[in-house]
Write a protein that holds these residues in place. Sequence first.
Motif, short mmCIF file in Angstrom:
data_model
loop_
_atom_site.label_atom_id
_atom_site.label_comp_id
_atom_site.label_asym_id
_atom_site.label_seq_id
_atom_site.Cartn_x
_atom_site.Cartn_y
_atom_site.Cartn_z
N GLN A 1 0.83 -1.20 0.00
CA GLN A 1 0.00 0.00 0.00
C GLN A 1 0.86 1.25 0.00
N LEU A 2 2.07 1.11 0.54
CA LEU A 2 2.98 2.25 0.57
C LEU A 2 4.31 1.80 -0.02
N TRP A 3 4.70 2.48 -1.09
CA TRP A 3 5.98 2.18 -1.73
C TRP A 3 7.01 3.18 -1.24
N LEU A 4 8.12 2.69 -0.71
CA LEU A 4 9.20 3.57 -0.29
C LEU A 4 10.42 3.20 -1.11
N LEU A 5 10.80 4.07 -2.02
CA LEU A 5 11.86 3.70 -2.96
C LEU A 5 13.03 4.68 -2.88
N ASP A 6 14.21 4.15 -2.74
CA ASP A 6 15.40 4.98 -2.62
C ASP A 6 16.22 4.85 -3.90
N GLU A 7 16.23 5.88 -4.68
CA GLU A 7 16.93 5.87 -5.98
C GLU A 7 16.55 4.66 -6.83
N PRO A 8 15.26 4.45 -7.07
CA PRO A 8 14.87 3.24 -7.79
C PRO A 8 15.36 3.20 -9.24
N HIS A 9 15.54 4.38 -9.83
CA HIS A 9 15.93 4.41 -11.23
C HIS A 9 17.41 4.14 -11.44
N ALA A 10 18.15 4.11 -10.37
CA ALA A 10 19.61 3.92 -10.51
C ALA A 10 19.91 2.63 -11.26
N ALA A 11 20.82 2.70 -12.19
CA ALA A 11 21.29 1.56 -12.98
C ALA A 11 20.31 1.11 -14.05
N LEU A 12 19.13 1.70 -14.10
CA LEU A 12 18.18 1.26 -15.12
C LEU A 12 18.43 2.00 -16.44
N ASP A 13 18.22 1.28 -17.53
CA ASP A 13 18.32 1.97 -18.82
C ASP A 13 17.02 2.71 -19.10
N ARG A 14 16.96 3.36 -20.24
CA ARG A 14 15.81 4.23 -20.50
C ARG A 14 14.51 3.43 -20.52
N GLU A 15 14.58 2.25 -21.11
CA GLU A 15 13.37 1.43 -21.18
C GLU A 15 12.93 1.03 -19.78
N GLY A 16 13.93 0.66 -18.97
CA GLY A 16 13.62 0.27 -17.61
C GLY A 16 12.96 1.40 -16.84
N ARG A 17 13.47 2.60 -17.04
CA ARG A 17 12.88 3.74 -16.34
C ARG A 17 11.44 3.97 -16.74
N GLU A 18 11.18 3.84 -18.01
CA GLU A 18 9.81 4.04 -18.47
C GLU A 18 8.88 3.01 -17.87
N VAL A 19 9.34 1.76 -17.87
CA VAL A 19 8.51 0.69 -17.30
C VAL A 19 8.25 0.95 -15.82
N LEU A 20 9.30 1.36 -15.12
CA LEU A 20 9.13 1.63 -13.69
C LEU A 20 8.12 2.75 -13.48
N ASP A 21 8.24 3.80 -14.27
CA ASP A 21 7.30 4.92 -14.14
C ASP A 21 5.88 4.45 -14.35
N GLU A 22 5.68 3.59 -15.35
CA GLU A 22 4.32 3.07 -15.60
C GLU A 22 3.82 2.30 -14.39
N ILE A 23 4.71 1.48 -13.86
CA ILE A 23 4.31 0.67 -12.69
C ILE A 23 3.88 1.57 -11.54
N LEU A 24 4.63 2.63 -11.33
CA LEU A 24 4.32 3.52 -10.20
C LEU A 24 3.00 4.25 -10.43
#
Lengths: 217, 222, 250
Positions: A152-175
């Motif tokens: 219910q609560l996501w606490l993320l510390d630098e989640p985008h670190a090490a991700l490529d551009r595609e990974g970042r986009e996917v993560l953003d969608e998930i969030l």
Amino acid sequence: MSTVVDFQKVVAVAGGFPVLAGLDIEITKGEIVHLRGSNGVGKTSFLRACAGLLQIQNGDATVLGFDLRDDRIAPRRYIGLLGHENHLYKDLWVREHLEFRAAAVGADQHDVEAALQRIGVSERLWAVPIERLSAGQRRRVAIASVLVGRPQLWLLDEPHAALDREGREVLDEILIDAASSGATVVLASHERDLSKSVTSRVVTLRGGRLWEDSGAA
Amino acid sequence: MLHEVLLIARKDLRVEWRSKVTLGQVAPMGLLVLVVFAFAFDANTRLLELGAGGLFWVAVLFGGTLLIQRAFEVETDDGNFDAFRMSTIRAPSLFLGKSLGIFIQVVLLELVLGPGIVLLYNVRIDDWLLLLAAALGGTLAFSVCGVLWGVMAAGTRVRATLLPLLLVPILAPVLLAGSRAFETAFGVRAEAGWTWASLMFVIAAVHAAVGMGTFGFLLEES
Amino acid sequence: MSPARGNKYMTASPATRVLGVVAVAAALLMALLGLIVSPADVVQGQAVRMLYLHVPSIWIAYGAFVLTAVSSALFLIRSRRREDSGRHHDRLAGAAAEVGVVFAGITLVTGMLWGRVTWGTYWQWDARLTTTVLLFVTYLGYLALRRLPADPMIRGRRSAVMALISIINVPIVHFSVDWWRTLHQKASLSVGRRPEITGEMYWTLLYSTLAVTIVASWLIVHRYRVIRLEELRDEEALNALIASRLREDE
């Protein structure tokens, strides 16, 4: 609109140092909050305090309705924490690791496959030991570990670190998906262009306290 | 609860299976320790035969301590300790699960060391039942004590040297009892081996009870 | 230091000053009785005088460790009810354990010297010395655990658990080591250490125990005070840090 995180003049100490020195912040359900600030300012400490991992010295802190001064263990089952590190058992295969994490939070194996597919870890990697993966792939597995618990609560510390551009986009969608289905997301990040696409609110910390808040609820 | 215990134990054993630390590194080291004892005792076969019971347990102690350190390293590596604490599995189950994992790994170690002393020290086994009971009791005691004290020393920078200091005085009675029970089983002395064996079970029970009750707040370190 | 300040930091009080004087007097009297007034032993000669320090020391060590355990239990109970309370129990546990370790050490040293004189060797693996060694090392470990950097309450709870398990372990160690040595009793080992304690020797021993208890109590009180001062210092440093952080960018 319910309040998910409510901190009032919170002081927290770690290693003899006041990492949070009078923090006031209120976060409501469904928000995606971007936490910013230079190194050492208290971003990680704030996330850990919300997760109940840091002892509150002074002030009032409520997370998901639980008073952290009374019981800081109870809220953990509803929280997904992703730190700087990945929290991965590096000897295990990707799938084995996820299955353990899923079972530990009561999710089932079906959720494991769904999570891995969602974050974009290809199936040919599922039977590969985690230590053989690249940094970006490991980060994806780490994110999947959080995803599988449907917190219910996501606490993320630098989640985008090490991700490529595609990974970042996917993560953003998930969030964005998570927030729209009722979860709340707090992410600490140095990324500059993050705010525009994903988050509804930017909070800047300084000296263990709130410095700027773009959109208090 | 049983389900959670097995989940943790299975995870630990799977990590072990993939990394092959017990069989690949600790067991050979244990065998080496047995060989080195022979150097220390100048290959005096009579002394080695008399001392085999004790030497076995000392080797188990060395190897077992490494296994416990490793078990906690797995949990503190990569920030895992936070994930461990965030887990919804209740602390008593975490404690028993880790103890079960260690127990099985130490048994594997003993399956190597046992034949080791039979071969190297020319030991003959008179009382198999006593031997197995003593091995079981000692291993149980070692596992629960090791996990309980391991968590106290874990998550700190100096845990590698702190753990033996904390663990050995606590395990001293186990070492004592195990050695005497084994010696009785080897026919090297005629003592109440079963009393010694029972003592180890008592020690295991006491530590298991304390562990289940306190593991929860021992996990919080910050 | 003005008297008022002295009170705030609790470095002295009339009661403990009296205790200190009494402790010194008691120790002197103990030396007098033990070294001069009480008789030599029929078998051991003058060596028996070691008894008067050796035996009370181990009793005090045990007493101190029991005090550590009781304080630890109280600390755990208190800290459950309210997050930050019960610190004084934790401090007492630490102070008592240190003094206990010192007296366990004295027991070992006097035991070894006594053994050298009566048996000819420093160590004979008798039950008393062996259990004392284990006790000594156990509580050295406890002190090491207390020195690990951590939040005081966390460290206190962790130490408290260790203290409780350690005290439960004491009878276990006793039973196993005692029984072990009894089973190994050979004529040459069992002789010589426990002299017939009657008459003046008995009273001297009793008095010595009292004297050592008084000295140990004084030590524990002052070790407690030092711990309290250390904690006060850390607290004030932390408050200063918090205050300066709060004043930042204002």
